[in-house]
Scaffold this motif. Structure first.
Motif, PDB file in Angstrom:
ATOM      1  N   MET A   1       0.780  -1.195  -0.144  1.00 58.55           N
ATOM      2  CA  MET A   1       0.021   0.063   0.092  1.00 58.55           C
ATOM      3  C   MET A   1       0.968   1.404  -0.031  1.00 58.55           C
ATOM      4  SD  MET A   1      -2.444   1.359   2.901  1.00 58.55           S
ATOM      5  CE  MET A   1      -4.359   1.615   2.379  1.00 58.55           C
ATOM      6  N   LEU A   2       0.580   2.254  -0.739  1.00 60.02           N
ATOM      7  CA  LEU A   2       1.280   3.542  -0.841  1.00 60.02           C
ATOM      8  C   LEU A   2       0.881   4.505   0.194  1.00 60.02           C
ATOM      9  CD1 LEU A   2       3.201   5.510  -2.586  1.00 60.02           C
ATOM     10  CD2 LEU A   2       1.239   6.008  -3.987  1.00 60.02           C
ATOM     11  N   THR A   3       1.821   4.842   0.963  1.00 57.56           N
ATOM     12  CA  THR A   3       1.299   6.038   1.810  1.00 57.56           C
ATOM     13  C   THR A   3       2.104   7.412   1.481  1.00 57.56           C
ATOM     14  OG1 THR A   3       1.594   4.262   3.599  1.00 57.56           O
ATOM     15  CG2 THR A   3       1.859   6.693   4.382  1.00 57.56           C
ATOM     16  N   ILE A   4       1.175   8.289   1.549  1.00 54.35           N
ATOM     17  CA  ILE A   4       1.518   9.653   1.035  1.00 54.35           C
ATOM     18  C   ILE A   4       1.214  10.423   2.192  1.00 54.35           C
ATOM     19  CG2 ILE A   4       0.759  11.530  -0.383  1.00 54.35           C
ATOM     20  CD1 ILE A   4      -0.268   9.575  -2.246  1.00 54.35           C
ATOM     21  N   SER A   5       2.354  11.323   2.526  1.00 57.61           N
ATOM     22  CA  SER A   5       2.447  12.378   3.373  1.00 57.61           C
ATOM     23  C   SER A   5       2.652  13.634   3.055  1.00 57.61           C
ATOM     24  CB  SER A   5       3.798  12.036   4.506  1.00 57.61           C
ATOM     25  OG  SER A   5       3.300  10.819   5.163  1.00 57.61           O
ATOM     26  N   PRO A   6       1.615  14.443   2.750  1.00 58.56           N
ATOM     27  CA  PRO A   6       1.949  15.652   2.147  1.00 58.56           C
ATOM     28  C   PRO A   6       2.559  16.785   3.285  1.00 58.56           C
ATOM     29  CG  PRO A   6      -0.446  15.345   2.381  1.00 58.56           C
ATOM     30  CD  PRO A   6       0.147  14.243   3.184  1.00 58.56           C
ATOM     31  N   VAL A   7       3.073  17.533   2.818  1.00 61.63           N
ATOM     32  CA  VAL A   7       3.870  18.784   3.266  1.00 61.63           C
ATOM     33  C   VAL A   7       2.849  19.920   3.475  1.00 61.63           C
ATOM     34  CG1 VAL A   7       5.545  20.414   3.627  1.00 61.63           C
ATOM     35  CG2 VAL A   7       6.072  18.119   2.854  1.00 61.63           C
ATOM     36  N   ILE A   8       2.305  20.320   4.804  1.00 65.40           N
ATOM     37  CA  ILE A   8       1.311  21.316   4.874  1.00 65.40           C
ATOM     38  C   ILE A   8       1.863  22.434   5.486  1.00 65.40           C
ATOM     39  CG2 ILE A   8      -0.849  21.828   6.173  1.00 65.40           C
ATOM     40  CD1 ILE A   8      -1.437  18.711   5.916  1.00 65.40           C
ATOM     41  N   PRO A   9       2.296  23.452   4.722  1.00 66.33           N
ATOM     42  CA  PRO A   9       2.914  24.713   5.076  1.00 66.33           C
ATOM     43  C   PRO A   9       2.236  25.438   6.387  1.00 66.33           C
ATOM     44  CG  PRO A   9       1.841  25.030   2.982  1.00 66.33           C
ATOM     45  CD  PRO A   9       1.555  23.870   3.552  1.00 66.33           C
ATOM     46  N   ALA A  10       0.860  25.281   6.435  1.00 66.94           N
ATOM     47  CA  ALA A  10       0.058  25.971   7.509  1.00 66.94           C
ATOM     48  C   ALA A  10      -1.030  25.358   7.636  1.00 66.94           C
ATOM     49  CB  ALA A  10       0.101  27.421   7.468  1.00 66.94           C
ATOM     50  N   PRO A  11      -1.809  25.370   8.656  1.00 68.87           N
ATOM     51  CA  PRO A  11      -3.221  24.778   8.867  1.00 68.87           C
ATOM     52  C   PRO A  11      -4.335  25.527   8.286  1.00 68.87           C
ATOM     53  CG  PRO A  11      -2.478  25.571  11.076  1.00 68.87           C
ATOM     54  CD  PRO A  11      -1.258  25.562  10.053  1.00 68.87           C
ATOM     55  N   PHE A  12      -3.799  26.906   8.011  1.00 69.98           N
ATOM     56  CA  PHE A  12      -5.214  27.739   7.677  1.00 69.98           C
ATOM     57  C   PHE A  12      -4.347  28.510   6.429  1.00 69.98           C
ATOM     58  CE2 PHE A  12      -6.411  26.737  11.609  1.00 69.98           C
ATOM     59  CZ  PHE A  12      -7.809  26.433  11.571  1.00 69.98           C
ATOM     60  N   VAL A  13      -4.896  28.933   5.527  1.00 64.91           N
ATOM     61  CA  VAL A  13      -4.211  29.762   4.482  1.00 64.91           C
ATOM     62  C   VAL A  13      -5.120  30.662   3.841  1.00 64.91           C
ATOM     63  CG1 VAL A  13      -2.176  28.185   3.736  1.00 64.91           C
ATOM     64  CG2 VAL A  13      -4.246  28.339   2.682  1.00 64.91           C
ATOM     65  N   THR A  14      -4.763  31.895   3.453  1.00 66.32           N
ATOM     66  CA  THR A  14      -5.790  32.915   2.720  1.00 66.32           C
ATOM     67  C   THR A  14      -6.278  32.480   1.572  1.00 66.32           C
ATOM     68  OG1 THR A  14      -3.946  33.836   1.468  1.00 66.32           O
ATOM     69  CG2 THR A  14      -4.532  34.761   3.867  1.00 66.32           C
ATOM     70  N   TYR A  15      -7.162  32.847   0.976  1.00 69.88           N
ATOM     71  CA  TYR A  15      -7.801  32.470  -0.137  1.00 69.88           C
ATOM     72  C   TYR A  15      -6.800  32.551  -1.501  1.00 69.88           C
ATOM     73  CZ  TYR A  15     -12.770  32.348   1.483  1.00 69.88           C
ATOM     74  OH  TYR A  15     -14.105  32.301   2.270  1.00 69.88           O
ATOM     75  N   GLU A  16      -5.991  34.050  -1.291  1.00 69.52           N
ATOM     76  CA  GLU A  16      -4.974  34.052  -2.341  1.00 69.52           C
ATOM     77  C   GLU A  16      -3.869  32.846  -2.520  1.00 69.52           C
ATOM     78  OE1 GLU A  16      -7.109  37.735  -1.299  1.00 69.52           O
ATOM     79  OE2 GLU A  16      -6.155  36.352  -0.014  1.00 69.52           O
ATOM     80  N   GLU A  17      -3.588  32.545  -1.223  1.00 69.46           N
ATOM     81  CA  GLU A  17      -2.492  31.486  -0.962  1.00 69.46           C
ATOM     82  C   GLU A  17      -3.119  30.203  -1.681  1.00 69.46           C
ATOM     83  OE1 GLU A  17       1.196  29.471  -0.267  1.00 69.46           O
ATOM     84  OE2 GLU A  17       0.441  31.429  -0.924  1.00 69.46           O
ATOM     85  N   TYR A  18      -4.384  29.740  -1.143  1.00 68.20           N
ATOM     86  CA  TYR A  18      -4.978  28.804  -1.830  1.00 68.20           C
ATOM     87  C   TYR A  18      -4.915  28.846  -3.086  1.00 68.20           C
ATOM     88  CZ  TYR A  18      -7.816  24.352  -1.840  1.00 68.20           C
ATOM     89  OH  TYR A  18      -8.402  23.297  -1.864  1.00 68.20           O
ATOM     90  N   SER A  19      -5.263  29.678  -3.773  1.00 67.65           N
ATOM     91  CA  SER A  19      -5.489  30.020  -5.189  1.00 67.65           C
ATOM     92  C   SER A  19      -3.977  29.519  -5.782  1.00 67.65           C
ATOM     93  CB  SER A  19      -5.791  31.408  -5.703  1.00 67.65           C
ATOM     94  OG  SER A  19      -5.781  31.596  -6.879  1.00 67.65           O
TER      95      SER A  19
END
Length: 70
Positions: A1-19
């Motif tokens: 089984m493949l395990t993926i561990s994404p790097v999350i820069p911050a738990p919350f981001v602005t709409y602009e950063e999400y864009s």
């Protein structure tokens, strides 16, 4: 089984950063938020900003992938 561990820069981001991260236009993000497709942390103050909940979005994506992949 493949395990993926994404790097999350911050738990919350602005709409602009999400864009920037997702490649979605800002207008589409606002539409998706109003439709409940993008999960946000609501504004704390009347003039505060809403932030996209990146952790919740990754969890949603992982659940959808598990449904598809089994």
């Amino acid at each position: 089984m493949l395990t993926i561990s994404p790097v999350i820069p911050a738990p919350f981001v602005t709409y602009e950063e999400y864009s920037r991260i997702s490649g979605l236009p800002l207008g589409t993000i606002k539409d998706y938020v109003s439709q409940g497709k993008i999960l946000v942390k609501e504004k704390g103050k009347t003039k505060g900003r809403a932030f996209v909940n990146i952790i919740a979005m990754h969890e949603l994506a992982a659940r959808e992938a598990k449904e598809v992949l089994g």
